[in-house]
Design a protein around this motif. Structure first.
Motif, PDB file in Angstrom:
ATOM      1  N   GLU A   1       0.821  -1.216   0.000  1.00 13.70           N
ATOM      2  CA  GLU A   1       0.000   0.000   0.000  1.00 13.70           C
ATOM      3  C   GLU A   1       0.853   1.264   0.000  1.00 13.70           C
ATOM      4  OE1 GLU A   1      -2.894  -0.265   3.113  1.00 13.70           O
ATOM      5  OE2 GLU A   1      -4.008  -1.878   2.115  1.00 13.70           O
ATOM      6  N   GLN A   2       2.087   1.161  -0.482  1.00  9.97           N
ATOM      7  CA  GLN A   2       2.935   2.331  -0.665  1.00  9.97           C
ATOM      8  C   GLN A   2       2.722   2.894  -2.067  1.00  9.97           C
ATOM      9  OE1 GLN A   2       6.738   0.213   0.734  1.00  9.97           O
ATOM     10  NE2 GLN A   2       7.064   2.321   1.430  1.00  9.97           N
ATOM     11  N   ARG A   3       2.754   4.215  -2.178  1.00  8.78           N
ATOM     12  CA  ARG A   3       2.501   4.879  -3.452  1.00  8.78           C
ATOM     13  C   ARG A   3       3.812   5.132  -4.185  1.00  8.78           C
ATOM     14  NH1 ARG A   3       1.869   9.628  -6.221  1.00  8.78           N
ATOM     15  NH2 ARG A   3      -0.151   9.992  -7.240  1.00  8.78           N
ATOM     16  N   TRP A   4       3.866   4.694  -5.431  1.00 10.41           N
ATOM     17  CA  TRP A   4       5.035   4.983  -6.256  1.00 10.41           C
ATOM     18  C   TRP A   4       5.092   6.488  -6.530  1.00 10.41           C
ATOM     19  CZ3 TRP A   4       8.777   1.531  -7.374  1.00 10.41           C
ATOM     20  CH2 TRP A   4       8.482   0.169  -7.239  1.00 10.41           C
ATOM     21  N   PRO A   5       6.288   7.078  -6.601  1.00  5.96           N
ATOM     22  CA  PRO A   5       6.386   8.535  -6.794  1.00  5.96           C
ATOM     23  C   PRO A   5       5.898   8.971  -8.171  1.00  5.96           C
ATOM     24  CG  PRO A   5       8.560   7.510  -6.897  1.00  5.96           C
ATOM     25  CD  PRO A   5       7.606   6.448  -6.435  1.00  5.96           C
ATOM     26  N   THR A   6       5.318  10.163  -8.225  1.00  8.84           N
ATOM     27  CA  THR A   6       4.935  10.766  -9.500  1.00  8.84           C
ATOM     28  C   THR A   6       6.060  11.711  -9.906  1.00  8.84           C
ATOM     29  OG1 THR A   6       2.592  10.629  -8.928  1.00  8.84           O
ATOM     30  CG2 THR A   6       3.181  12.088 -10.733  1.00  8.84           C
ATOM     31  N   GLU A   7       7.003  11.195 -10.648  1.00  4.17           N
ATOM     32  CA  GLU A   7       8.152  11.959 -11.123  1.00  4.17           C
ATOM     33  C   GLU A   7       8.636  11.324 -12.408  1.00  4.17           C
ATOM     34  OE1 GLU A   7      11.790   9.927  -8.669  1.00  4.17           O
ATOM     35  OE2 GLU A   7      10.432  11.205  -7.511  1.00  4.17           O
ATOM     36  N   SER A   8       9.608  11.908 -13.042  1.00  3.58           N
ATOM     37  CA  SER A   8      10.123  11.365 -14.299  1.00  3.58           C
ATOM     38  C   SER A   8      10.447   9.890 -14.121  1.00  3.58           C
ATOM     39  CB  SER A   8      11.369  12.133 -14.730  1.00  3.58           C
ATOM     40  OG  SER A   8      11.064  13.498 -14.940  1.00  3.58           O
ATOM     41  N   TRP A   9       9.916   9.061 -15.025  1.00  2.00           N
ATOM     42  CA  TRP A   9       9.993   7.613 -14.822  1.00  2.00           C
ATOM     43  C   TRP A   9      11.409   7.095 -14.687  1.00  2.00           C
ATOM     44  CZ3 TRP A   9      12.716   5.003 -18.501  1.00  2.00           C
ATOM     45  CH2 TRP A   9      12.843   5.610 -19.766  1.00  2.00           C
ATOM     46  N   TRP A  10      12.357   7.723 -15.377  1.00  2.95           N
ATOM     47  CA  TRP A  10      13.725   7.198 -15.365  1.00  2.95           C
ATOM     48  C   TRP A  10      14.433   7.470 -14.036  1.00  2.95           C
ATOM     49  CZ3 TRP A  10      11.951  11.065 -18.598  1.00  2.95           C
ATOM     50  CH2 TRP A  10      12.386  12.359 -18.353  1.00  2.95           C
ATOM     51  N   THR A  11      13.839   8.274 -13.158  1.00  5.93           N
ATOM     52  CA  THR A  11      14.440   8.533 -11.853  1.00  5.93           C
ATOM     53  C   THR A  11      13.898   7.591 -10.778  1.00  5.93           C
ATOM     54  OG1 THR A  11      12.766  10.164 -11.209  1.00  5.93           O
ATOM     55  CG2 THR A  11      14.648  10.970 -12.471  1.00  5.93           C
ATOM     56  N   ILE A  12      12.912   6.758 -11.122  1.00  4.79           N
ATOM     57  CA  ILE A  12      12.292   5.867 -10.145  1.00  4.79           C
ATOM     58  C   ILE A  12      13.093   4.573 -10.054  1.00  4.79           C
ATOM     59  CG2 ILE A  12      10.186   4.658  -9.492  1.00  4.79           C
ATOM     60  CD1 ILE A  12       8.617   6.690 -11.158  1.00  4.79           C
ATOM     61  N   ASP A  13      13.396   4.155  -8.855  1.00  6.99           N
ATOM     62  CA  ASP A  13      14.183   2.945  -8.619  1.00  6.99           C
ATOM     63  C   ASP A  13      13.263   1.732  -8.584  1.00  6.99           C
ATOM     64  OD1 ASP A  13      15.934   0.982  -7.834  1.00  6.99           O
ATOM     65  OD2 ASP A  13      16.139   1.697  -5.768  1.00  6.99           O
TER      66      ASP A  13
END
Length: 669
Positions: free
Chosen positions: A104-116
């Motif tokens: 139930e953790q929310r993935w960040p809304t940011e440029s996709w290539w910066t998401i781990d």
């Protein structure tokens, strides 16, 4: 099983060895992600344009098997949530689309290539969120809305979920923009939605979908060089299909330069993807179905090329010959329920897709399949040629497999393998008795979860192969690759002695390992009779060597060192050496079963170890076995092996009938 050290400089060096020629473009790509390169490449442009109807599908009757299944499925989606790997998760807001359903953790809304999504510090296993994002449930809601247009509740549920999706995933700024393949699969889902209820969707929903389609088209083109250099498997085929659909969506003619390039990429990968025997470069039942459904979509888009027709026919008949229309078949290789076409029936029944493939290319299908498989109703041609049920053969070779059906036993021997999505399972045996699994591949577990679980399920220790000195055929490297050279295996044509079938194969997986000189090549024969299953392993070397076996059993099968309890019946078990039961062990990872992705449970495995020369024999059931030097007699069949520099020969005799089979192994070197 010890985990390979993939940290620091040693991990970097190991990555270079495994990646080989793709290491340089991968490095350049990673540098671009960490600099301004990706920001320049993937700058969004919020354009809006009309969307064309790409894929028109027939509408079955609401009271047909397919219709009733879709309506019930849609009601479950509304009441209980999206279906992900056999579990339902509520979807009641925009945030739910970008939330990991397990934590139930929310993935960040940011440029996709910066998401781990890959490192050990990643937030969660992204595959759960991606599975929801393939919009399988959105397609089911569209089907239900089309089947009963007088009811608004399903259309309202569909529109709200699309609005939430579009709000939660700004252009190039969420986890759902990370994977090109996921983008392509979403386009395929949207073609079905618009084909079913596009004329009833609100204008704002259609406009926002249009903006996403246009950006996906640009994204796929700009990221295509990465896929071409690093992912020449189902990902490349999916990217090309996504590009073609995106062109169709925005009205680009098929004669355009972009469509022609996408066709060239498709043709290139199609020629590599489906092998002459109908198997694929994906060494996985799940991915075989996944790619076959891509081929079916290409056909539904109007491609009637001889190459596509033959690829669909071969890969569909492969599943039929494997036994997929007669019940579950072995879940070999990675299994993640991957689908391109939505179905409201069991995700474990791959016969559904095989039936559709045969019907699309005009090959006759069994009459019983019409009522059994919902894909035939949703995508099949209006006229389907029927045929009588196929005559059964007791034993046959099917691509990398040989299979036999004798009495109450169904048995498969896996003799060869390809690289992509496969496991270290050369010569693994799967068997069911009276419709219940006994010997089984224990599954996949996870891709992005704990590395010991991922490595444990795909290693040789999770398969009933001979492990000389406890050494596996291949050692896992990270989640999807392998360290060191892979072995070469060949499956032979089975023998049928009238009530007794003999399957056999050989491999050289240990020649490049330290145990290679002491072991040499390995041949396996599997004797199937009404009494049970006997397995014989010959090592090319005649010296005494240590050996280990893991024999994973199906859930519900209770085991002792000498017997199995299944379906109220007890089956005798004989294994060489010292035998114990492993169940739910962590270090090493032994005694588990994974029915589907992301879940695993304790399960009995038989573990045997010892040291001896000559053939090794084990059996399940009331099977008679006798070792006579280098020959073995099982269920009255005498078997022996001869080795040469390039071949291995199986000599078999029973009741005065003699037979010799020869396998060519020179491709191993």
């Amino acid at each position: 099983m010890a985990n390979r050290d993939v940290s620091g400089l040693s991990g970097f060096a190991a990555d270079l060895r495994v990646l080989g020629g793709s290491a340089v473009p991968r490095a350049v790509y990673e540098i671009s992600k960490r600099s301004v390169g990706h920001r320049l490449l993937f700058t969004p442009t919020a354009e809006v344009g009309p969307l064309e109807r790409v894929l028109a599908t027939p509408l079955p009757s609401p009271d047909s098997v397919a219709g009733m299944a879709a309506l019930a499925d849609a009601d479950s989606i509304i009441a209980k949530g999206c279906l992900v790997f056999g579990r339902r998760f509520a979807l009641e807001s925009a945030d739910a689309w970008v939330t990991d359903p397990l934590t139930e953790q929310r993935w960040p809304t940011e440029s996709w290539w910066t998401i781990d999504i890959r490192s050990g510090s990643r937030m969660a296993d992204v595959k759960w969120t991606w599975e929801m994002g393939r919009h399988r449930d959105v397609v089911v809601l569209a089907r239900a809305a089309a089947l009963e247009p007088q009811s608004d509740v399903r259309l309202e549920a569909l529109e709200s979920r699309l609005r939430w999706w579009l709000a939660a995933n700004p252009l190039e700024s969420s986890i759902h923009w990370y994977s090109n393949l996921e983008l392509a699969l979403r386009l395929i889902a949207w073609t079905q939605v618009l084909g079913l209820v596009g004329d009833r969707l609100a204008r704002d929903v259609l406009d926002d979908m249009s903006t996403h389609v246009l950006q996906i088209r640009r994204h796929l083109w700009r990221d295509l060089p990465y896929t071409l250099s690093s992912m020449r498997n189902n990902h490349l085929l999916g990217d090309a299909l996504g590009l073609l659909i995106a062109d169709r969506f925005v009205g680009v003619p098929t004669t355009s330069r972009t469509s022609k390039w996408a066709e060239r990429v498709w043709d290139y990968q199609l020629a590599r993807q489906v092998l002459a025997d109908g198997s694929m470069i994906e060494d996985s039942l799940s991915y075989h179905r996944f790619v076959l459904e891509m081929l079916c979509v290409k056909w539904l888009l109007g491609d009637r090329s001889p190459q596509l027709r033959e690829a669909i026919s071969r890969s569909s008949r492969y599943l039929v010959n494997l036994g997929a229309m007669d019940g579950e078949v072995p879940q070999f290789g990675d299994w993640d329920e991957g689908r391109v076409l939505a179905s409201s029936q069991s995700p474990h029944d791959v016969g559904n897709t095989a039936a559709l493939g045969l019907a699309l290319v005009g090959e006759p299908v069994d009459a019983a399949w019409i009522e059994r498989y919902d894909l035939l109703d949703w995508f099949g041609p209006s006229e389907i040629e029927l045929r009588a049920p196929r005559p059964e053969r007791s034993a046959l070779a099917v691509g990398p497999f040989a299979r036999a059906e004798v009495g109450e036993w169904r048995v498969w021997l896996k003799g060869s393998a390809t690289q992509s999505h496969g496991h270290a399972d050369l010569s693994h045996v799967s068997a069911s008795y009276r419709g219940e699994w006994v010997l089984t591949d224990p599954g996949t577990g996870t891709y992005n979860g704990p590395i010991d679980v991922r490595s444990g399920f795909r290693s040789s220790s999770a398969h009933n192969v001979l492990r000389p000195g406890g050494v596996g055929q291949r050692e896992p490297h990270r989640a999807f690759r392998w360290a060191g050279p892979s072995g070469h295996g060949v499956v032979g044509n089975p023998l049928d002695f009238g009530g007794v079938a003999v399957l056999w194969s050989a491999h050289d997986a240990y020649l490049a390992k330290p145990v290679g000189e002491a072991v040499g090549r390995i041949a396996r024969a599997v004797v199937v009779s009404e009494e049970g299953v006997g397995v014989i392993d010959w090592r090319e070397s005649t010296s005494s060597t240590a050996f280990e076996y893991s024999v994973p059993l199906a859930p519900g099968v209770g085991a002792t060192a000498h017997s199995l309890a299944i379906g109220g019946q007890e089956l005798r078990v004989r294994l060489p050496g010292t035998v114990r039961i492993a169940r739910g062990e962590q270090a090493p990872f032994l005694g588990w079963h994974s029915k589907t992705y992301g879940a695993w449970e304790p399960c009995d495995w038989l573990m045997a170890e010892g040291a001896q020369s000559g053939p090794l024999v084990w059996a399940i059931g009331d099977v008679s076995t006798r070792v006579e030097g280098s020959s073995v007699v099982v269920s009255g069949v005498s078997l022996s092996i001869d080795w040469s520099a390039d071949t291995v020969s199986l000599h078999a005799s029973r009741d005065g009938l003699d037979s010799v089979r020869v396998l060519d192994l020179k491709g191993a070197r």
